[in-house]
Design an enzyme around this catalytic site. Structure first.
Site, mmCIF file in Angstrom:
data_model
loop_
_atom_site.group_PDB
_atom_site.id
_atom_site.type_symbol
_atom_site.label_atom_id
_atom_site.label_comp_id
_atom_site.label_asym_id
_atom_site.label_seq_id
_atom_site.Cartn_x
_atom_site.Cartn_y
_atom_site.Cartn_z
ATOM 1 N N LYS A 123 0.648 5.655 3.572
ATOM 2 C CA LYS A 123 -0.528 4.795 3.373
ATOM 3 C C LYS A 123 -1.181 4.317 4.659
ATOM 4 O O LYS A 123 -2.384 4.107 4.698
ATOM 5 C CB LYS A 123 -0.130 3.558 2.572
ATOM 6 C CG LYS A 123 -0.045 3.820 1.104
ATOM 7 C CD LYS A 123 0.168 2.519 0.403
ATOM 8 C CE LYS A 123 0.769 2.781 -0.934
ATOM 9 N NZ LYS A 123 1.040 1.572 -1.671
ATOM 10 N N ASP B 29 -4.511 -1.349 -3.944
ATOM 11 C CA ASP B 29 -3.224 -2.010 -4.205
ATOM 12 C C ASP B 29 -3.353 -3.522 -4.369
ATOM 13 O O ASP B 29 -2.796 -4.105 -5.299
ATOM 14 C CB ASP B 29 -2.264 -1.753 -3.040
ATOM 15 C CG ASP B 29 -1.499 -0.461 -3.201
ATOM 16 O OD1 ASP B 29 -1.373 0.023 -4.340
ATOM 17 O OD2 ASP B 29 -1.024 0.067 -2.180
#
Ligand SMILES: NC(=O)c1ccc[n+]([C@@H]2O[C@H](COP(=O)([O-])OP(=O)(O)OC[C@H]3O[C@@H](n4cnc5c(N)ncnc54)[C@H](OP(=O)(O)O)[C@@H]3O)[C@@H](O)[C@H]2O)c1
Length: 272
Positions: free
Chosen positions: A75, A112
């Site tokens: 990520k 997220d």
């Protein structure tokens, strides 16, 4: 996929991870795509950090690739392989969703943090006004920190194994959200009515707890973003202390809507 069949019209959602055995995104999203009548399929791609640059170059050429999902351990590094990062994604420095544009360029964002906040609210827990301890400052933790601040927590304490990383994140969040008191702190949840675990501690039997569970305040909301196992040792300890327990799955399920919208999955595919 429509009628259970993957065809030449089906759009692909490639979910990058390493390893992939623990991921829950493909199955969760495939159920969601089917439920929404979308001709799209999510597949898991196991790629090592060393091979990531080459894969990312190749994915630019994949014409019916609707998008790319990204999880551990990519990520934070993947932002270097996209052309534009939208929203809080640039401040977070982590990208978990990428759209392939018709010209092969890549636009990234981070869903997220918003997913975490939406999941809490779906379960009836409002983060605004809460004194909060967040443990872990990886890709997910950084996103959650910025979004907790955006949501208006009363204060934010950030703990991390590598303390200097917690200090750095606290400074960054304070710069973007100067009205929120943010500090690096030990993993002590005393005085907090929201505690969030965004470390992987709890995925494996015998892992130490990410925070000092003996000091959890009864009545606090204790959220663990780990999805496997669905009930972690922290969640068990929190329930035993009289806390409200919030699991990891809602953070993922609430992101499906954002993925469908960001990748334009409801529109007719451009390449057909
Ligand atoms: N529910 C969801 O939708 C969702 C979404 C994303 C991720 N997750 C889960 O969240 C967890 C973290 O993911 P991530 O992508 O943020 O991971 P990551 O980028 O690898 O970050 C890991 C973080 O946890 C800390 N950490 C790692 N191992 C540790 C250990 N043994 N002891 C103490 N601290 C440790 C690291 O500290 P250092 O800085 O010291 O290395 C770092 O802060 C994973 O379990 C993942 O499956 C769930």
């Amino acid at each position: 996929v429509i009628g259970g069949e993957i065809t030449g019209h089906t759009r692909i959602y490639a979910h990058l991870a390493h390893p992939t055995a623990h991921v829950r995104t493909p199955q969760t999203f495939n159920r969601g795509f089917t439920k929404r009548g979308l001709d799209a399929v999510a597949v898991s791609i196991d790629v090592t950090p060393e091979d990531l640059p080459e894969l990312m170059r190749g994915l630019r050429c994949w014409r019916n690739l609707a998008g790319i999902g990204v999880t551990m351990p990519h990520k934070e590094t993947i932002a270097a392989h996209v052309d534009v990062v939208e929203g809080l994604g640039a401040a977070i420095g982590a990208v978990n969703l990428i759209r392939r544009e018709a010209d092969g360029s890549l636009t990234g964002c981070n869903t997220d943090g918003a997913g975490f906040i939406a999941g809490m609210r779906e379960n009836g827990y409002e983060p605004a006004g809460r004194h909060t301890l967040l443990a872990g400052v990886g890709g997910a933790g950084r996103a959650i920190a910025f979004h907790l601040a955006e949501a208006g927590v009363a204060s934010l304490r950030i703990s991390n194994r590598t303390f200097a990383r917690a200090e750095a994140l606290a400074r960054e969040v304070a710069r973007v959200f100067p009205a929120v008191p943010v500090s690096a702190a030990p993993p002590d949840p005393a005085g907090c009515d929201l505690v969030v675990n965004s470390t992987p501690l709890g995925m494996h039997p015998g892992d130490p707890l990410p925070v000092d569970a003996d000091r959890l305040e009864p009545g606090a909301v204790v959220a663990d973003i780990i999805m496997a196992p669905p009930v972690t040792a922290l969640m068990e300890a929190a329930a035993a202390r009289g806390c409200h327990v919030h699991p990891g799955l809602p953070m993922l399920t609430t992101q499906l809507g954002a993925v469908v919208e960001f990748l334009h999955l409801e529109e007719a595919p451009a390449h057909v």
